[in-house]
Each structure stands twice: as C-alpha cells, then as structure tokens.
Enzyme design. Structure first.
Site, PDB file in Angstrom:
ATOM      1  N   HIS A 390       0.829  -1.212   0.000  1.00  0.00           N
ATOM      2  CA  HIS A 390       0.000   0.000   0.000  1.00  0.00           C
ATOM      3  C   HIS A 390       0.862   1.259   0.000  1.00  0.00           C
ATOM      4  O   HIS A 390       0.705   2.145  -0.864  1.00  0.00           O
ATOM      5  CB  HIS A 390      -0.898  -0.044   1.236  1.00  0.00           C
ATOM      6  CG  HIS A 390      -1.817   1.124   1.382  1.00  0.00           C
ATOM      7  ND1 HIS A 390      -3.154   1.051   1.078  1.00  0.00           N
ATOM      8  CD2 HIS A 390      -1.611   2.390   1.816  1.00  0.00           C
ATOM      9  CE1 HIS A 390      -3.724   2.228   1.304  1.00  0.00           C
ATOM     10  NE2 HIS A 390      -2.812   3.058   1.769  1.00  0.00           N
ATOM     11  N   GLU A 391       1.772   1.355   0.953  1.00  0.00           N
ATOM     12  CA  GLU A 391       2.572   2.574   1.082  1.00  0.00           C
ATOM     13  C   GLU A 391       3.541   2.751  -0.083  1.00  0.00           C
ATOM     14  O   GLU A 391       3.829   3.877  -0.497  1.00  0.00           O
ATOM     15  CB  GLU A 391       3.313   2.586   2.418  1.00  0.00           C
ATOM     16  CG  GLU A 391       2.407   2.575   3.639  1.00  0.00           C
ATOM     17  CD  GLU A 391       1.396   3.707   3.686  1.00  0.00           C
ATOM     18  OE1 GLU A 391       1.612   4.727   2.996  1.00  0.00           O
ATOM     19  OE2 GLU A 391       0.384   3.566   4.386  1.00  0.00           O
ATOM     20  N   HIS A 394       1.687   4.471  -2.831  1.00  0.00           N
ATOM     21  CA  HIS A 394       1.766   5.927  -2.637  1.00  0.00           C
ATOM     22  C   HIS A 394       3.119   6.453  -3.106  1.00  0.00           C
ATOM     23  O   HIS A 394       3.203   7.477  -3.785  1.00  0.00           O
ATOM     24  CB  HIS A 394       1.628   6.267  -1.153  1.00  0.00           C
ATOM     25  CG  HIS A 394       0.241   6.185  -0.610  1.00  0.00           C
ATOM     26  ND1 HIS A 394      -0.821   6.855  -1.171  1.00  0.00           N
ATOM     27  CD2 HIS A 394      -0.254   5.534   0.478  1.00  0.00           C
ATOM     28  CE1 HIS A 394      -1.917   6.624  -0.464  1.00  0.00           C
ATOM     29  NE2 HIS A 394      -1.604   5.822   0.545  1.00  0.00           N
ATOM     30  N   HIS A 397       3.564   6.551  -6.830  1.00  0.00           N
ATOM     31  CA  HIS A 397       2.723   7.614  -7.371  1.00  0.00           C
ATOM     32  C   HIS A 397       3.452   8.957  -7.252  1.00  0.00           C
ATOM     33  O   HIS A 397       3.534   9.729  -8.216  1.00  0.00           O
ATOM     34  CB  HIS A 397       1.398   7.642  -6.600  1.00  0.00           C
ATOM     35  CG  HIS A 397       0.331   8.460  -7.242  1.00  0.00           C
ATOM     36  ND1 HIS A 397      -0.962   8.523  -6.743  1.00  0.00           N
ATOM     37  CD2 HIS A 397       0.330   9.287  -8.322  1.00  0.00           C
ATOM     38  CE1 HIS A 397      -1.698   9.319  -7.499  1.00  0.00           C
ATOM     39  NE2 HIS A 397      -0.925   9.809  -8.458  1.00  0.00           N
TER      40      HIS A 397
END
Length: 600
Positions: A390-391, A394, A397
C-alpha cells in the site's frame, strides 16, 4: 527481526532498517542553514506584490515560487520525518515548529498572489501568455488558482487567513502529541496471564491475535484509557470542526464539506453518492458480520473479535525481506519500469521499517523530490505485508508525478491519493490467491480480502458519515461534547455492523484515536479510492499493456488535470456510483466463496 515484547529504542535499530533522511540533509546544521535562507526567499517573493499583471514579473515570480516550493518540500520532509522517528524528541519537535512558523510567514507574505490573479480577466491572462511564452509552463497552476474566484478574499483578508494557518493546525498537533507521546496504556494480559506492553502502534497486532483474552484486554485497556480523557479528546475534535467552519465561512462556502472538496475540484455529490451507495448495500456488511460470528464460534461477537483471522493455523511471521520479494513479484503486471523503481526504493532506504519507543504509530508515505519516504511499524503479519504494498503504491505515485511534472503540478490531489496504494494491494491479493492450491490458505487469504473491503470501503464510509455529522453540528453552532460524539459513533456502528455485533461502551470511544478526523474530510477518499483501485486492477489484469500505459499516465499526472479527469484517463468514472457498486459486488461474491470453502 522477530516479534518482541520489548519495544526497541531508536538507537537499537539497524541503519538499513531506517529511512535515509541524510539524502535530504546530511546534518541538522545544514537543515538550519537552509531554513535561514527562507527569510530572504520570503522577502523576494513579497516584493512582487502589485506586479503580477506584468508578464515578465509574473514569470519571474512563478519561477522563484517553484524554486522555493522544492526547498520547502525538503525542509518539511526532513523535520517531519525526524520528528516522527521519536515523538518524545523535543529537538526535532522544535525544528518542526520552526519550519511551520517560517512556512506560515511565507504563506502570509505571498497571500497577495491569488487575489491579484483572480482580478485579471480571461483576456488579460491570454495576453500575458502571448507576451511571455514561458508562462505556458504554469498555465494549469494559474487556471486552478483562478478557478475559485468566488471564494478569494481581498489581499488583506487573505494575508490574515494565511497568518492564522499555524493556529489552525493546533488541534491536529495536540492530538498527535497527546496520543503518540503522552498517552500510556496498561499492559495487555494474555490467556496465560502474561503481560504485553500496549501502545497505539501495536494495538491492532494484539487485536489480530488468536488469544481472545489478549484481544479483549488490549481492547479494554486502550479504550478505557481514552475514555479517561474523553473530554480532552472531544475538545480537540470540536476545535478542529470550528477551524473548518471558520475557514469555509470566511471563503463564503455554504458548508465546510464544500470548501474541502472544492480545494481538490471534486463535486460534493461524489461524497454523498458514496454514503448512499453503501447504505443500499449494508446487507452485505451484515452478512459478513454473521459469517465472522459463525466461524469464530462465539455466542457474542465483540469489536475485539473483528481483526483476528477466521482461519486458524495459516498465519505466520513474514520477515521484511520476504515481504519485499513477494510484493515485487506480485506487481509484475505493472511492468519492469515500475518494478525497477520499486526495487530501488527497497534497496536505498526509502522505508523506516520497525516500531520503536516514541515512534509515530501507523504507516504513511511522504513524497519528496529526492525520493519518497515510507513509515511502517512492521511486525511481520500478513496485514503488514499489505501495508508495505500500500505505502509503496503511494511512494511510486509520488515518484512518477515528481519525475514527470514541474514542481507546482507534481503534487496529486488527495482524492486520488489512495488509488495507487490500494491498486497495489488488489494486485498483491490476486497474486497470492493465484499462487495457493491449499483450500485452507485460500480461505485465509479471502478472509483478509474481505477484511480489506470491510475496513476500507465500509468502515471508512462510516468514518466519512461521522465526519459529516461533526461538520453539520459545527455549522449549527453546536458543541461536540464527548457524550454527543459517543452517542453518534455508537449509532453508526449499530447501523453499519448490524444486529449480530455487540456495540459496547468501548467502541463508542473509538473516534478519540482516529487521526484522520483532523484531515479535513479525507477519509471518504479511502473508499472511493478503493473502488477505483479494484476497477483499475481488474482492467490491468484483463487488458495488460494498454491498461498499464493508461495507469502509468495516471501515476505521472500529478495535478496536471482534475482528479476525475485523471481517473477517466485510466478508465474509471468516479462521478458514477458504478465503481462502488462493482466493488461491493465483488465483496458479495467473495462471501459466497468463503462460505463454500469453510463448508467443505
């Protein structure tokens, strides 16, 4: 590193397991020297007041703004990352405070910018572009600054609001210090009578335990401690709601939600549509709760039973290196360019891995032009492995946007912030499900996927509804007392979890520990982002290279287009409720499969 009952100190951690803040500044002294230059930057930018109608002056101003924007990013990242390593360390708390003061002073000094820009007509703006072709670099930035013309105040009023920015952050700052540094909890006691140190950082780890006595003890000790300070917590949330009301009123918005979403160019209908779509599908959530109660074999299902896996004997400790390899392999569908960057992040200390005494709880990614920084509190669970994916979603991105866009267009809006992260999680789950042939392991993984849906789509929508409630009370001039907050939070839990869940006094206090309630209507974007990510991950797996190309275009977009347009470019329309309904349909089908697996 294996699980340990004793929290390590910062000094105990291996360098390889900490993030490389020295990539920003080699020493605190270099940071201080750079911070000192902000006063001259502020004075230089302030000197352009009254000159932005001149093309050359506007270009010079924006060029300097871009330079200072990068500097601010590095300064803020360094002080914030160091402060989060140990929230008890007053040196870095003070540095972070000094940075915030300088940033607020800069904001106040440049508050003339937007009023001057909105005072120009469209014809005048086009004349400026024609006179100075270099301004085309900033067309998106200038257009967005002028978009909210009806809500821009006079230069004097804008300066006053900007100067109040530091005060506006006070509720969040106090909450962070209170819950991470000052609040201590009694040890949790397991079924054998052994004590385990309890913190906000390791609470969920204990809630995932198969030992029900440990889960119950941790749950009660955490929330009883919060309850002992419930009036302080309520006062902080009341202060936050009043700040949002003040700012929205000052800018002539009808409601604080309108102000929050207009900042990201997202219509409020998206927020209300999400809540309505979830309300129409609460029967699936209630079905999930009934299944959990049945599989755990308990007479009463409590909230301390909501995180523990439904399938026993499959959970195991996952070392961080194994988790990294699994995530790397799982993201194969995103292509080699993506995985090359991912591997660089793993190998070059983008990540602060393990919990330590005083460390900020939870997990996050912070974008920086040098490279992103990721905070984990990794303890080796399957959930931790998903948090890593998940991180890093980020992080990549941020990496692609920073690499592709100019600094003023690189920061993506919060509406799309959770899309890349949850797309990574969806791809990881598909990979793990595709790799297993064991019925029990498959049931375990589906359980985790169901819990993701529950926690991200349903729970975050419940949070969004609670936040909306707080905003409405503030708009009516009412005070958010502890009793009022507890009553509403209890009501929402009863509605969302249904009749098979015991809604007790402890869960009514959960609002006091949720940091996202200080983030200005942030949480709904977890649910919309999750819905978009499910749609994107399936398109990537179904269509391959063409979908990946569109997706990388989305990651590289920064804020160069509106959030909804960026998502449309990747193949998802979030103005429609269809992505939410499709995600919930998948949740329903997974419930079918889970029931079939455990019945065999």
């Amino acid at each position: 590193m294996s699980e340990t009952k004793k929290l390590l100190t910062r000094a105990d951690l291996a360098k390889a397991d900490t993030w490389a803040t020295e990539d920003l500044y080699a020493t605190d002294a270099l940071w201080e020297e750079t911070l000192a230059t902000l006063k001259a930057d502020t004075a230089e930018l302030a000197s352009y007041a009254g000159k932005l109608s001149n093309a050359d002056d506007l270009y010079a101003y924006l060029t300097k703004t871009e330079e200072v924007h990068v500097k601010l990013g590095r300064l803020g990242n360094y002080s914030s990352r160091k402060a989060d390593e140990d929230t008890r360390n007053t040196v870095y708390q003070a540095m972070n405070g000094k940075f915030m003061s300088e940033a607020v002073a800069l904001s106040a000094a440049t508050s003339f910018e937007t009023p001057e820009l909105v005072a120009l007509s469209d014809e005048q703006m086009e004349a400026l572009y024609a006179a100075c072709p270099g301004l085309e670099r900033y067309r998106r930035y200038l257009t967005d600054a002028r978009r909210r013309k009806a809500h821009i105040l006079s230069p004097a009023e804008e300066k006053l609001l900007a100067a109040a920015g530091e005060m506006a952050d006070t509720p969040d700052n106090i909450f962070g210090a209170f819950t991470n540094a000052d609040m201590t909890f009694p040890d949790a006691v397991d079924g054998k009578g052994e004590a385990h140190p309890l913190s906000s950082g390791n609470f969920v780890l204990y809630e995932e335990s198969a030992d029900r006595e440990l889960r119950k003890s941790a749950y009660e000790n955490l929330y009883h401690t919060y309850a002992a300070s419930k009036n302080t917590s309520a006062a902080l949330l009341n202060g936050q709601a009043k700040v949002l009301k003040f700012n929205s009123d000052a800018r002539k918005y009808p409601f604080s939600l309108d102000a929050a979403l207009d900042a990201t160019n997202v219509p409020t209908s998206v927020y209300y549509n999400l809540i309505e779509a979830v309300h129409q599908n609460l029967d699936k959530m209630h079905r999930y709760v009934r299944l959990r109660k049945k599989l755990l074999g308990v007479d009463e299902l409590h909230f301390y039973d909501i995180y523990t896996p439904l399938v026993a004997g499959v959970d195991r400790h996952i070392p961080i290196d194994e988790a990294k390899k699994t995530v790397y392999d799982a993201l194969y569908p995103l292509g080699e360019d993506y995985r090359k960057v991912l591997k660089s992040g793993f190998e070059n200390r983008w990540i602060d891995v393990y919990p330590n005494v005083g460390k900020r709880s939870g997990a996050y990614s912070a974008g920086a032009d040098i490279h992103p920084y990721v905070l984990l509190n990794y303890t080796g669970t399957l959930d931790n492995q998903f948090t890593l994916a998940h991180e890093m979603g980020h992080a990549l991105h941020s990496y692609y946007s920073n690499k592709t866009q100019n600094p003023l267009d690189a920061g993506y809006k919060i509406f799309v912030a959770e899309v890349a992260s949850t797309c990574n999680e969806a791809l990881l789950m598909e990979y793990l499900l595709g790799k297993t042939t064991d019925r029990k392991e498959r049931a375990y993984l589906i359980n985790h996927f169901l819990d993701q849906f529950k926690g991200t789509l349903y729970r975050q929508t419940m949070f969004a509804e609670f936040e909306l409630f707080m905003g409405k009370l503030a708009a009516e001039g009412k005070t958010l007392t502890a009793d009022v907050l507890c009553a509403e939070y209890r009501r929402l839990n009863e509605m969302y979890y249904g009749p098979d869940m015991v809604v007790d006094d402890e869960i009514a206090m959960e609002w006091a520990r949720i940091p996202h309630f200080y983030y200005n209507y942030y949480v709904f974007q977890y649910a919309t982002g999750y819905s978009a990510a499910i749609a994107l991950s399936r398109r990537i797996l179904r269509e391959g290279e063409s979908a990946v190309k569109d997706y990388l275009g989305f990651l590289s977009g920064g804020c160069s287009k509106s959030p909804l347009d960026l998502l449309r470019g990747a193949g998802v329309d979030m103005e429609s409720v269809e992505p939410v309904n499709q995600a919930i349909a998948l949740f329903d089908s997974l419930l079918d499969e889970m029931e079939a697996l455990v019945a065999e």
